[in-house]
Each structure stands twice: as C-alpha cells, then as structure tokens.
Write an enzyme that holds these catalytic residues in place. Sequence first.
Site, PDB file in Angstrom:
ATOM      1  N   HIS A 185       0.785  -1.189  -0.143  1.00  0.00           N
ATOM      2  CA  HIS A 185       0.022   0.011   0.059  1.00  0.00           C
ATOM      3  C   HIS A 185       0.835   1.185   0.039  1.00  0.00           C
ATOM      4  O   HIS A 185       1.532   1.755   1.067  1.00  0.00           O
ATOM      5  CB  HIS A 185      -0.988  -0.018   1.118  1.00  0.00           C
ATOM      6  N   ASP A 311     -10.275  -3.838  -5.195  1.00  0.00           N
ATOM      7  CA  ASP A 311      -9.920  -2.941  -3.942  1.00  0.00           C
ATOM      8  C   ASP A 311     -11.518  -2.964  -3.328  1.00  0.00           C
ATOM      9  O   ASP A 311     -11.595  -1.900  -2.826  1.00  0.00           O
ATOM     10  CB  ASP A 311      -9.257  -1.620  -4.009  1.00  0.00           C
ATOM     11  N   HIS A 315     -18.817  -0.600   2.919  1.00  0.00           N
ATOM     12  CA  HIS A 315     -18.937   0.420   4.084  1.00  0.00           C
ATOM     13  C   HIS A 315     -20.312   0.646   4.325  1.00  0.00           C
ATOM     14  O   HIS A 315     -21.326   0.400   3.639  1.00  0.00           O
ATOM     15  CB  HIS A 315     -18.466   1.562   4.048  1.00  0.00           C
TER      16      HIS A 315
END
Length: 429
Positions: A185, A311, A315
Amino acid sequence: MQIQIKGVRVIDPGHIEGIRDISIKDGLFEAVSEPGQMPAVANDSDDVKVIDGQGLIAVPGLIDVHVHLREPGQEYKETLETGLKAAAAGGFTAVCSMPNTQPVNDNAQITSFILSQAQKANAARVYPVGAISRNLEGQKLNDIADMKKAGIWAVTDDGMPVTDSQLMRRTLEYCKSLDIPVLVHAEDQRLADGGSMNEGLPATVMGLKGIPNAAESVMVMRDIALAELTGARIHFCHMSTAQSIEAIRAAKAKGLRVTCETAPHYFTLTDADVPPYDTHFKMNPPLRSEEDRQAIIEGLCDGTIDMIATDHAPHAEDEKQVEFDLAAFGIVGLETALALSLDLVVRGHLTLVQLVEKMAKAPADLIGINNSIAPGNPADLTLIDLDAGWTVDPDAFVSKGRNTPFAGRRLKGAAALTIVGGRIVYTRD
C-alpha cells in the site's frame, strides 16, 4: 456432479483459443475437446448438467487479488459469505482477502478462521493475505512463516503503509526466504495527511484538501529501491498515478521482481467526474486527473500493469452519509469490475485475450496456482455473456455494500455462470 458445456468459445491465454466442449467431473476438468467429439450424457438428473455454451465465452476463473471481506469483526459491512457470493456473481472464482479485519489477520488462528468460514460459504475461494506488522502498527514484524503454514500466500499492511524503511527491508528479506510476495500500500501519510480527494482544481473548487500524486509515487520509488536491494518479490496495489507507472515500467526494464495492479475506477473515472461532495466517489488512492487515467490505460496496454483488481471495500451507509472529508474511503467493486473492464475491449485498448490475462492468468501466477482449463485441474471457470446489458442498481447487489460511484450506469457484459471446484455457485438467469 458432472457438467458438460457444449460449443463454448474458450479463451485461455497461451493454452486454448477456440470453440470447444468442456466436461467437468468430480470437481476437475475431465476433458476439453473439439465440438461434437465428447460422448453425450443424459441431462435428466441432479447429478448431470448440460449447458449450451453458444454465444458465451469460457475463461479460467477470474481472480481478484485485492478484496476487503471485513470478517472477522465488521460483519455489519460484509461477511465472508456475502463477499464471496458477491465475488461469484461478478464472475470471480477466487479472491484474496486483505488482513485489515478486527482482529487483524496477523496470526495463524485468524487465518484458519477465515479459511473455515469461507468453506462454509459455498461460493468463491479465498486466499488470505496476512499482515506484515502486529495489528498493522508498522512496528513489530509478525510470524509470517507460521501464517504461511496456516494458509496465507502473501503479506501486506494494506490500508496502512509501512513507513519504517528498515522494517520494510526486513519484511522483503524474510518473505524472499519464504518465497512469498509482499503487497504494498504505497502512501506517504505525511503528504496525504488530511486529504480526501486528488489534489487539483475539482478539490479546490469544493474546498477540500487534496492528496498529491507524490503521496503514492514517493513510496513506490522507495519500495522499488528496497526490492532491488533485497531481490524480493513485490507487488504494488491499486496504482493510480502516471509517476508510479513510470517508475514501475523502469523497474521492470531492469529485471526487478515487480508487479502491480490497478482498479476499474482508475481507468474509468477522474476527479473531474466527482459530483459535489458525493462520498460514493471517495476512495484511497483518490480518483486522479485525466492525464493519470490515460497513463493507467497505457500501462495496461503495454504490460506495465499486470492485473486488474477491485479493492472492494464495503462500508455501512452511515459511514458514507457524512461530510466528504469525514467519510470512509472506499467503494465496492466485485459486481461491476468485469463489465467496466470489458469496456477496455470495446474501446480497443485491450483484446479479450489480454483482458483474460489481467483478470485470470496474471493473478493466478502471482498467487502461484495453475488455473488453466486443462484435464486434471480444479474446475474453476467463468462463463461470460458479452452482450448482457444491465444497469447498476446498488440495491440489487449481493454484497452488503452499496457504496458505488457507478449507480445508474448502463453497462454491457456480465458473468453468465461461475463454477468453483466443479460446483455451479452462480447463474445469471
């Protein structure tokens, strides 16, 4: 169960390209033959399924090397079951789960739990990725060898960069001895500090602090230098900037063991596409400029970018329905990635063969598995309908996540059938 797929166009780069009949039995590919040469079976029981493959494309099962499945600890966002079923609906037969769960996948017990829960889901496979550092804090190196025995294939502190260069060097050396890659990352948090979208005119107009390209590319360059120093395998996640692609292209020209991925939103959207304060367009790294988008496409075309990943980051609604700078980073992508990526073929950027390479073969190579459509191999297969037109409706997602910037977008192409280990785990109709 036995499955026969008749008259399907098979695209398996470097192996098969053409019309074939496929036979699957006991979880494995039994035979792949020219049309009409396979013995007929009666499609009259629960143990036999004959599928007319005309008009469809069969490819080695798609693999997403970058997915956040949230379990354990954040099951209100996603569970292993919902995430793996969403993957199957998107045509993915396997995904690689990132370790930023709660608790973090930084030990063999959590790795074993993830694999156990995934088996119960009866959907896509999961290949867990372990954490580099204890609790993703970037200070103490985990017992990576123990996690490898439990089932991880790589490590990363994804979501958190490893800012300590000495720790990253030690990680690369350790993982080289274990023959597993390190997933990076790439983010300089001091440069990105407080930013919520790309540094540029759209952010300025909205009065939001921007994240410069250098926040990504500086760390890419550092870790390329460390990969050269150690000779280890390194893989860069979610690349978004022209400068990063330039650096990776140069590293590959030097023969370094470097691979990278990008995500569909980085070759489809730019920061200019972000509606005012719409948090469904907020992700990290952020949507960049048109110049960066074109550089990503160029990197896909010339092979600098090895693969496409999502990715996928679900949420809860209340984590997105707040002010833009306070909203959670991330979007879901498992159920839209295939169609968005097929648009690269429609626009002439990639051939179908090249797309299959980036969504199936290159990910398998990174993980270290053979996913060819060949007798004796596990029968992981994706059947694609190139003509399927559909409109993105977040409420229809299998995933718990609804946070997508593509709501209402008209797309073309979808998974018609997903087979994992000889089991049909998703059918579009």
